[in-house]
Design an enzyme around this catalytic site. Structure first.
Site, mmCIF file in Angstrom:
data_model
loop_
_atom_site.group_PDB
_atom_site.id
_atom_site.type_symbol
_atom_site.label_atom_id
_atom_site.label_comp_id
_atom_site.label_asym_id
_atom_site.label_seq_id
_atom_site.Cartn_x
_atom_site.Cartn_y
_atom_site.Cartn_z
ATOM 1 N N GLY A 134 0.859 -1.193 0.000
ATOM 2 C CA GLY A 134 0.000 0.000 0.000
ATOM 3 C C GLY A 134 0.880 1.222 0.000
ATOM 4 N N SER A 136 2.794 4.754 0.925
ATOM 5 C CA SER A 136 3.425 5.236 2.146
ATOM 6 C C SER A 136 2.427 6.040 2.976
ATOM 7 C CB SER A 136 4.601 6.125 1.731
ATOM 8 O OG SER A 136 5.237 6.639 2.845
ATOM 9 N N VAL A 138 -0.254 4.866 4.556
ATOM 10 C CA VAL A 138 -1.628 4.350 4.576
ATOM 11 C C VAL A 138 -1.951 3.612 5.887
ATOM 12 C CG1 VAL A 138 -1.197 2.089 3.480
ATOM 13 C CG2 VAL A 138 -3.370 3.232 3.100
ATOM 14 N N GLY A 141 2.295 -0.378 8.484
ATOM 15 C CA GLY A 141 3.103 -0.658 9.673
ATOM 16 C C GLY A 141 2.241 -0.719 10.921
ATOM 17 N N ARG A 167 15.015 5.843 10.535
ATOM 18 C CA ARG A 167 14.296 6.931 11.213
ATOM 19 C C ARG A 167 14.680 6.863 12.685
ATOM 20 N NH1 ARG A 167 8.795 4.996 8.378
ATOM 21 N NH2 ARG A 167 9.176 5.864 6.314
ATOM 22 N N ARG A 260 2.781 11.941 10.748
ATOM 23 C CA ARG A 260 3.796 10.988 11.229
ATOM 24 C C ARG A 260 5.118 11.709 11.475
ATOM 25 N NH1 ARG A 260 5.071 5.726 7.634
ATOM 26 N NH2 ARG A 260 6.388 7.190 6.488
ATOM 27 N N ARG A 271 6.686 10.701 -2.066
ATOM 28 C CA ARG A 271 5.845 9.576 -1.655
ATOM 29 C C ARG A 271 4.401 9.774 -2.139
ATOM 30 N NH1 ARG A 271 8.154 6.372 2.807
ATOM 31 N NH2 ARG A 271 10.377 6.695 2.467
HETATM 32 N N1 LIG Z 1 9.903 -4.545 -2.744
HETATM 33 C C1 LIG Z 1 10.084 -4.274 -1.443
HETATM 34 N N2 LIG Z 1 9.504 -3.207 -0.901
HETATM 35 C C2 LIG Z 1 9.697 -2.986 0.423
HETATM 36 C C3 LIG Z 1 10.486 -3.833 1.227
HETATM 37 N N3 LIG Z 1 10.477 -3.355 2.492
HETATM 38 C C4 LIG Z 1 9.714 -2.263 2.468
HETATM 39 N N4 LIG Z 1 9.245 -2.019 1.239
HETATM 40 C C5 LIG Z 1 8.336 -0.959 0.764
HETATM 41 O O1 LIG Z 1 9.077 0.232 0.621
HETATM 42 C C6 LIG Z 1 8.201 1.341 0.795
HETATM 43 C C7 LIG Z 1 8.827 2.350 1.696
HETATM 44 O O2 LIG Z 1 8.954 1.844 2.998
HETATM 45 P P1 LIG Z 1 9.444 2.764 4.185
HETATM 46 O O3 LIG Z 1 10.692 3.460 3.773
HETATM 47 O O4 LIG Z 1 9.516 1.946 5.426
HETATM 48 O O5 LIG Z 1 8.347 3.890 4.273
HETATM 49 P P2 LIG Z 1 6.773 3.874 4.638
HETATM 50 O O6 LIG Z 1 6.058 3.030 3.654
HETATM 51 O O7 LIG Z 1 6.429 5.315 4.503
HETATM 52 O O8 LIG Z 1 6.652 3.389 6.042
HETATM 53 C C8 LIG Z 1 6.891 0.756 1.317
HETATM 54 O O9 LIG Z 1 5.980 0.680 0.216
HETATM 55 C C9 LIG Z 1 7.250 -0.629 1.766
HETATM 56 O O10 LIG Z 1 6.157 -1.526 1.617
HETATM 57 C C10 LIG Z 1 11.078 -4.972 0.600
HETATM 58 O O11 LIG Z 1 11.769 -5.785 1.207
HETATM 59 N N5 LIG Z 1 10.853 -5.146 -0.718
HETATM 60 N N1 LIG Z 2 -6.906 4.454 10.113
HETATM 61 C C1 LIG Z 2 -6.087 5.425 10.491
HETATM 62 N N2 LIG Z 2 -6.582 6.626 10.842
HETATM 63 C C2 LIG Z 2 -5.742 7.607 11.216
HETATM 64 N N3 LIG Z 2 -4.414 7.527 11.285
HETATM 65 C C3 LIG Z 2 -3.855 6.348 10.954
HETATM 66 C C4 LIG Z 2 -4.652 5.247 10.534
HETATM 67 N N4 LIG Z 2 -3.829 4.205 10.258
HETATM 68 C C5 LIG Z 2 -2.577 4.646 10.493
HETATM 69 N N5 LIG Z 2 -2.582 5.911 10.910
HETATM 70 C C6 LIG Z 2 -1.419 6.788 11.207
HETATM 71 O O1 LIG Z 2 -0.877 7.161 9.958
HETATM 72 C C7 LIG Z 2 0.547 7.245 10.017
HETATM 73 C C8 LIG Z 2 1.146 6.346 8.941
HETATM 74 O O2 LIG Z 2 0.928 5.000 9.296
HETATM 75 P P1 LIG Z 2 2.044 3.886 9.060
HETATM 76 O O3 LIG Z 2 1.554 2.650 9.709
HETATM 77 O O4 LIG Z 2 3.388 4.401 9.439
HETATM 78 O O5 LIG Z 2 1.965 3.750 7.462
HETATM 79 P P2 LIG Z 2 2.834 2.921 6.417
HETATM 80 O O6 LIG Z 2 3.542 1.841 7.172
HETATM 81 O O7 LIG Z 2 1.822 2.388 5.462
HETATM 82 O O8 LIG Z 2 3.754 3.903 5.769
HETATM 83 C C9 LIG Z 2 0.939 6.838 11.420
HETATM 84 O O9 LIG Z 2 1.212 8.017 12.171
HETATM 85 C C10 LIG Z 2 -0.288 6.122 11.971
HETATM 86 O O10 LIG Z 2 -0.418 6.278 13.363
#
Ligand SMILES: Nc1nc2c(ncn2[C@@H]2O[C@H](COP(=O)(O)OP(=O)(O)O)[C@@H](O)[C@H]2O)c(=O)[nH]1
Ligand SMILES: Nc1ncnc2c1ncn2[C@@H]1O[C@H](COP(=O)(O)OP(=O)(O)O)[C@@H](O)[C@H]1O
Length: 394
Positions: A134, A136, A138, A141, A167, A260, A271
């Protein structure tokens, strides 16, 4: 290699075409025209193949990580494509191995000459891995953390490698393996990754080891990867469930990313630009089995749990599944249909008191390369009771 001495070849044949004979710490197993000699020194399990049709011995290319040294082993063919190797006197999580001789994985290698591959047997039926993708921000995590917190013994997170900087709250080896680009590129070249992709300007990838570590712990693996990664996993031999998480709106996604507070303005904009493309691909391609909208967090989490079948019943199942078997040096192995019977009782009395272990290999599945999942292990009271049970069923 030279010709095989005739007496060995004769010695190796059994009536049903499947042989099981031991010479010191060497075993020989016949599958079709080929005889697989496994053994040699205590240091490693060497493999030689005698091909009856050509009358020659061959040393095959051996793929995968081989079992570490052992005090002897038993070998029995499971079917035409693999041999079960049980290490003696080893720990319960390291005693069952498979030598793949004609599996899909072995056939796909396209190597000259004979190829075989070691794969470790994983006991228990850990459910299919879950791939979550999904854009970034959404909430991927957040949802994954909720699952891991509620079901710590059931799920394990596949820790990816990335070249992006950590981070503030992120720990190396927990959230990611933070890696230099040159190191990661070399490891990709060396075939250590199940998938990798360039995302938001950085390299991300899932190592085979990351998935294996979760499988070895008997847990269900969760992968948080982007759409390109999901597509690669879809094409791989890893059978998984694919879930795409969508935001309720682009504005809400932007608000979450900003709230965040982990990215710079430039990174946030990048993103958000990429998010449109990811949502298009995630919702229109046929990669994903389920699309979930993360509007109200608790509601989305409940739907996710339902999708994963977490209604209570299989939580209990999972926790009671056997973890492994501790095989003593003194045991014998036999095979009846899809069941392998291990007997380690030494006296008649012991033979009737749970010293018979049954390994059910009827629903083996190839996991990540190097792992064979779906092994079912249980103990029985006595061989005759067990046979009676089978006769009653048939
Ligand atoms: N293809 C691939 N994508 C990854 C992997 N680990 C994380 N990602 C993706 O990389 C993107 C960025 O992740 P991150 O830097 O943690 O940022 P966030 O999505 O904003 O939390 C996200 O779409 C993750 O799902 C991996 O091992 N392989
Ligand atoms: N359903 C929701 N409503 C409001 N805030 C949310 C919801 N789900 C996640 N968040 C918040 O949105 C931010 C991004 O979520 P995160 O889990 O880090 O996203 P991702 O891993 O997809 O990048 C976080 O601060 C989280 O607490």
């Amino acid at each position: 290699m030279g010709e095989a001495p005739t007496f060995i070849v004769n010695d190796l044949h059994s009536e049903n075409g499947f042989g099981l004979k031991s010479k010191g710490c060497e075993t020989s197993t016949v599958i079709g025209d080929k005889t697989y000699l496994i053994g040699g020194t205590n240091e490693s399990l060497e493999i030689k193949i005698y091909d009856k049709s050509t009358g020659r011995w061959v040393i095959p290319t051996v793929l995968g990580i081989e079992p570490k040294s052992c005090k002897g082993h038993s070998a029995v063919p499971v079917n035409e494509d693999r041999i079960l190797v049980i290490k003696k006197g080893s720990t319960s999580d390291d005693c069952i191995w498979f030598l793949e001789v004609d599996t899909q994985y072995v056939r796909e290698q396209n190597k000259e000459g004979e190829v075989v591959a070691w794969s470790k047997g994983v006991i228990g039926n850990a459910e299919k891995p879950v791939v979550i993708s999904g854009p970034s921000g959404v909430g991927k995590g957040t949802l994954i953390s909720m699952l891991m917190k509620e079901f710590p013994s059931m799920f394990g997170f596949s820790v990816s490698h990335t070249t992006r900087a950590p981070r503030e709250m992120e720990k190396d080896g927990v959230h990611y393996h933070f890696t230099e680009r040159s190191v990661m590129e070399k490891e990709i070249k060396d075939g250590k990754f199940l998938e990798f992709a360039s995302v938001h300007g950085n390299l991300y990838g899932t190592s085979i080891e990351a998935v294996e570590m979760v499988a070895d712990a008997g847990k269900r693996c969760i992968l948080d990867i982007d759409v390109q990664g999901a597509r690669s996993v879809r094409a791989s031999s890893l059978e998984a469930i694919f879930i795409f998480i969508c935001p309720p709106s682009m504005q809400e996604l932007e608000d979450r990313l900003r709230a965040r507070g982990t990215e710079t303005e430039e990174q946030i904009l990048k993103r958000l630009r990429n998010a449109k493309e990811e949502i298009d691909q995630g919702t229109s391609s046929h990669i994903f089995d389920h699309i979930l909208y993360n509007d109200k967090l608790e509601e989305c989490y409940e739907i996710l749990k339902k999708l994963l079948g977490l209604d209570g019943s299989n939580v209990a199942d999972h926790q009671t599944s056997p973890k492994g078997i501790d095989l003593p040096l003194d045991h014998s192995v036999s095979k009846i249909d899809n069941k392998i019977l291990i007997n380690f009782g030494t006296s008649e009395l012991e033979k009737t008191s749970k010293n018979l272990i049954v390994l059910d290999v009827s629903s083996l599945k190839e996991g990540a390369p190097g792992r064979t999942r779906g092994l079912n292990v249980y103990t029985i009271d006595s061989f005759s009771d067990w046979l009676n049970g089978i006769n009653k069923l048939s």
